[in-house]
Design a protein around this motif. Structure first.
Motif, PDB file in Angstrom:
ATOM      1  N   ALA A 225       0.832  -1.208   0.000  1.00  0.00           N
ATOM      2  CA  ALA A 225       0.000   0.000   0.000  1.00  0.00           C
ATOM      3  C   ALA A 225       0.863   1.253   0.000  1.00  0.00           C
ATOM      4  CB  ALA A 225      -0.937  -0.010   1.205  1.00  0.00           C
ATOM      5  N   ALA A 226       1.939   1.226   0.782  1.00  0.00           N
ATOM      6  CA  ALA A 226       2.831   2.381   0.853  1.00  0.00           C
ATOM      7  C   ALA A 226       3.566   2.592  -0.470  1.00  0.00           C
ATOM      8  CB  ALA A 226       3.833   2.201   1.994  1.00  0.00           C
ATOM      9  N   VAL A 227       3.967   1.511  -1.108  1.00  0.00           N
ATOM     10  CA  VAL A 227       4.633   1.608  -2.398  1.00  0.00           C
ATOM     11  C   VAL A 227       3.692   2.205  -3.443  1.00  0.00           C
ATOM     12  CG1 VAL A 227       5.626   0.284  -4.304  1.00  0.00           C
ATOM     13  CG2 VAL A 227       6.267  -0.253  -1.948  1.00  0.00           C
ATOM     14  N   GLN A 228       2.462   1.735  -3.440  1.00  0.00           N
ATOM     15  CA  GLN A 228       1.481   2.257  -4.397  1.00  0.00           C
ATOM     16  C   GLN A 228       1.240   3.754  -4.179  1.00  0.00           C
ATOM     17  OE1 GLN A 228       0.228   1.051  -7.022  1.00  0.00           O
ATOM     18  NE2 GLN A 228      -1.362   2.551  -7.485  1.00  0.00           N
ATOM     19  N   GLN A 229       1.158   4.165  -2.946  1.00  0.00           N
ATOM     20  CA  GLN A 229       0.949   5.585  -2.640  1.00  0.00           C
ATOM     21  C   GLN A 229       2.131   6.420  -3.135  1.00  0.00           C
ATOM     22  OE1 GLN A 229       0.263   6.432   1.506  1.00  0.00           O
ATOM     23  NE2 GLN A 229       0.072   8.635   1.178  1.00  0.00           N
ATOM     24  N   LEU A 230       3.344   5.923  -2.916  1.00  0.00           N
ATOM     25  CA  LEU A 230       4.532   6.638  -3.360  1.00  0.00           C
ATOM     26  C   LEU A 230       4.596   6.697  -4.889  1.00  0.00           C
ATOM     27  CD1 LEU A 230       7.174   8.060  -2.617  1.00  0.00           C
ATOM     28  CD2 LEU A 230       8.269   5.801  -2.487  1.00  0.00           C
ATOM     29  N   ALA A 231       4.194   5.617  -5.544  1.00  0.00           N
ATOM     30  CA  ALA A 231       4.169   5.597  -7.008  1.00  0.00           C
ATOM     31  C   ALA A 231       3.253   6.683  -7.543  1.00  0.00           C
ATOM     32  CB  ALA A 231       3.729   4.229  -7.508  1.00  0.00           C
ATOM     33  N   VAL A 232       2.101   6.835  -6.914  1.00  0.00           N
ATOM     34  CA  VAL A 232       1.127   7.839  -7.363  1.00  0.00           C
ATOM     35  C   VAL A 232       1.609   9.247  -7.056  1.00  0.00           C
ATOM     36  CG1 VAL A 232      -1.204   8.729  -6.981  1.00  0.00           C
ATOM     37  CG2 VAL A 232      -0.838   6.264  -7.192  1.00  0.00           C
ATOM     38  N   GLU A 233       2.067   9.452  -5.828  1.00  0.00           N
ATOM     39  CA  GLU A 233       2.386  10.808  -5.380  1.00  0.00           C
ATOM     40  C   GLU A 233       3.693  11.349  -5.949  1.00  0.00           C
ATOM     41  OE1 GLU A 233       2.261  10.732  -1.134  1.00  0.00           O
ATOM     42  OE2 GLU A 233       0.064  10.560  -1.058  1.00  0.00           O
ATOM     43  N   ARG A 234       4.644  10.473  -6.245  1.00  0.00           N
ATOM     44  CA  ARG A 234       5.911  10.953  -6.780  1.00  0.00           C
ATOM     45  C   ARG A 234       6.116  10.530  -8.235  1.00  0.00           C
ATOM     46  NH1 ARG A 234      10.715  12.591  -4.511  1.00  0.00           N
ATOM     47  NH2 ARG A 234      10.564  11.434  -2.562  1.00  0.00           N
ATOM     48  N   TYR A 235       6.166   9.229  -8.472  1.00  0.00           N
ATOM     49  CA  TYR A 235       6.669   8.742  -9.752  1.00  0.00           C
ATOM     50  C   TYR A 235       5.665   8.813 -10.901  1.00  0.00           C
ATOM     51  CZ  TYR A 235      10.705   7.376  -7.060  1.00  0.00           C
ATOM     52  OH  TYR A 235      11.820   7.416  -6.256  1.00  0.00           O
ATOM     53  N   ARG A 236       4.411   9.100 -10.601  1.00  0.00           N
ATOM     54  CA  ARG A 236       3.454   9.379 -11.671  1.00  0.00           C
ATOM     55  C   ARG A 236       3.082  10.857 -11.691  1.00  0.00           C
ATOM     56  NH1 ARG A 236      -0.041   4.286  -9.874  1.00  0.00           N
ATOM     57  NH2 ARG A 236       1.413   2.653 -10.552  1.00  0.00           N
ATOM     58  N   SER A 237       3.835  11.652 -10.975  1.00  0.00           N
ATOM     59  CA  SER A 237       3.562  13.082 -10.856  1.00  0.00           C
ATOM     60  C   SER A 237       4.283  13.855 -11.952  1.00  0.00           C
ATOM     61  CB  SER A 237       4.016  13.580  -9.479  1.00  0.00           C
ATOM     62  OG  SER A 237       4.167  14.978  -9.466  1.00  0.00           O
ATOM     63  N   TRP A 238       3.547  14.714 -12.633  1.00  0.00           N
ATOM     64  CA  TRP A 238       4.157  15.568 -13.655  1.00  0.00           C
ATOM     65  C   TRP A 238       5.210  16.476 -13.024  1.00  0.00           C
ATOM     66  CZ3 TRP A 238       4.990  20.662 -14.571  1.00  0.00           C
ATOM     67  CH2 TRP A 238       5.370  21.018 -15.880  1.00  0.00           C
ATOM     68  N   ASP A 239       4.926  16.984 -11.841  1.00  0.00           N
ATOM     69  CA  ASP A 239       5.868  17.890 -11.185  1.00  0.00           C
ATOM     70  C   ASP A 239       7.220  17.206 -10.946  1.00  0.00           C
ATOM     71  OD1 ASP A 239       4.147  20.022 -11.126  1.00  0.00           O
ATOM     72  OD2 ASP A 239       3.364  19.561  -9.141  1.00  0.00           O
ATOM     73  N   TRP A 240       7.190  15.931 -10.579  1.00  0.00           N
ATOM     74  CA  TRP A 240       8.435  15.204 -10.337  1.00  0.00           C
ATOM     75  C   TRP A 240       9.135  14.853 -11.648  1.00  0.00           C
ATOM     76  CZ3 TRP A 240      12.185  14.010  -7.143  1.00  0.00           C
ATOM     77  CH2 TRP A 240      12.984  12.885  -7.388  1.00  0.00           C
ATOM     78  N   ASN A 241       8.399  14.340 -12.594  1.00  0.00           N
ATOM     79  CA  ASN A 241       9.003  13.835 -13.821  1.00  0.00           C
ATOM     80  C   ASN A 241       9.429  14.935 -14.791  1.00  0.00           C
ATOM     81  OD1 ASN A 241       8.770  11.107 -13.082  1.00  0.00           O
ATOM     82  ND2 ASN A 241       6.637  11.075 -13.739  1.00  0.00           N
ATOM     83  N   TYR A 242       8.708  16.050 -14.773  1.00  0.00           N
ATOM     84  CA  TYR A 242       9.029  17.142 -15.678  1.00  0.00           C
ATOM     85  C   TYR A 242       9.338  18.449 -14.950  1.00  0.00           C
ATOM     86  CZ  TYR A 242       7.575  14.413 -19.734  1.00  0.00           C
ATOM     87  OH  TYR A 242       7.476  13.457 -20.703  1.00  0.00           O
TER      88      TYR A 242
END
Length: 330
Positions: A225-242
């Motif tokens: 659950a924690a991994v999924q939350q981190l995936a959504v909040e950081r690694y699928r975030s436009w702000d983080w990736n771009y």
């Protein structure tokens, strides 16, 4: 050392989240971990890189390739289902960071057992002769670190070239440039053919010195659950990736039916701060009314298109095709 099974998940955002979660939340007792993961086609951007400069945006969009920023530095790399990624997650003893040999040596030993004469070349690459089969990077935080790398087993080399093929003349950047090398697949050097799964199992057994007794850390429901939350909040975030991309200037000069356009943008943290359009086109309205609309807009095609959705561009730039003109900005 214990192995973390990612459940054959091929989502790059989830796998990078798992890696970060393990770094920050596991190993309180000093335990070391090994993680393997294989990603769907994706470009993994180094932490300090300018995303827009590293990717071929048109190719990425056309082929549905993920673009995800990682925690570690270094250059942009292409992942697909023919690329096996490994990550050693350990304590940071003050001597291991930048010591790529320590973490690549177990991999090199396994490859040599298969007849692949790999060796560490330069700072962080594994090569067979002059051809690169692996790139490696590291990240450290609060007494823990990971050293991770790619293993080009049977990757689509043409896609590597196309996805990362960007015209550097478009940008003036403070970002770290990617170092691009000649690449090769490990399958080219094997004495006997192997599938990816066979290769993965062999590498795992070689590192642990056993094919049957491999200590494993079982991810709990709370971990997942924690991994999924981190995936959504950081690694699928436009702000983080771009959005974390360093400040850069974009300039695009192109001849369209309506004339020659010289488009210039200042972009900071992934947001347009200033825009100018020069050229020999004929319009009836003040161009600044368009460029002012771009200030504060995220630097991606969808956001720009939405910002100018109600603007008749022909009033400002003459008989231009809307999609063709918008493409000038990228």
């Amino acid at each position: 050392m214990r192995f973390i099974d990612n459940g054959n998940n091929n989502d790059p955002s989830w796998n990078l989240a798992l890696e970060e979660y393990a770094l920050r939340n596991l190993g309180g007792d000093g335990e070391d971990y090994l993680l393997f993961y294989i990603n769907e086609p994706s470009i993994i951007i180094g932490k300090n890189q300018n995303t827009a400069e590293e990717v071929n945006g048109a190719y990425v969009e056309e082929h549905g390739i993920h673009v995800v920023r990682r925690l570690s530095g270094g250059g942009a790399v292409y992942h697909d289902l023919g690329n096996l990624n490994f990550s050693f997650i350990t304590s940071d003893d003050g001597r291991s960071f930048h010591n790529f040999r320590k973490f690549t040596e177990p991999v090199v030993e396994a490859l040599r057992k298969l007849g692949v004469e790999a060796e560490l070349s330069g700072r962080n690459d594994l090569q067979v002769g002059e051809r690169k089969i692996s790139g490696n990077a590291q990240f450290a935080s609060k007494g823990r670190m990971f050293s991770h790398g790619t293993l080009l087993f049977n990757s689509e080399v043409d896609s590597i070239v196309s996805a990362l093929n960007v015209n550097p003349a478009k940008f003036e950047s403070k970002a770290t440039k990617s170092v691009r090398s000649r690449v090769a697949n490990i399958t080219e050097f094997l004495n006997e053919p192997l599938t990816m799964e066979q290769f993965r199992r062999f590498l795992l057994a070689s590192i642990f010195g056993s094919s049957t007794e491999i200590p494993e850390y079982k991810l709990t429901d709370a971990d997942l659950a924690a991994v999924q939350q981190l995936a959504v909040e950081r690694y699928r975030s436009w702000d983080w990736n771009y959005g974390r991309s360093p400040a850069f200037n974009v300039r695009q000069v192109k001849r369209l039916t309506a004339g020659t356009f010289d488009v210039r943008l200042n972009v900071q943290e992934g947001v347009i701060t200033e825009a100018s359009v020069f050229g020999d086109f004929f319009g009836t309205a003040e161009v600044s009314l368009v460029t002012d609309r771009l200030a504060g807009v995220k630097y991606n095609p969808q956001a720009v298109a939405e910002a100018l959705a109600d603007v008749d561009l022909t009033q400002y730039f003459g008989p231009v095709d809307r999609e063709e003109w918008l493409a000038l900005l990228f």
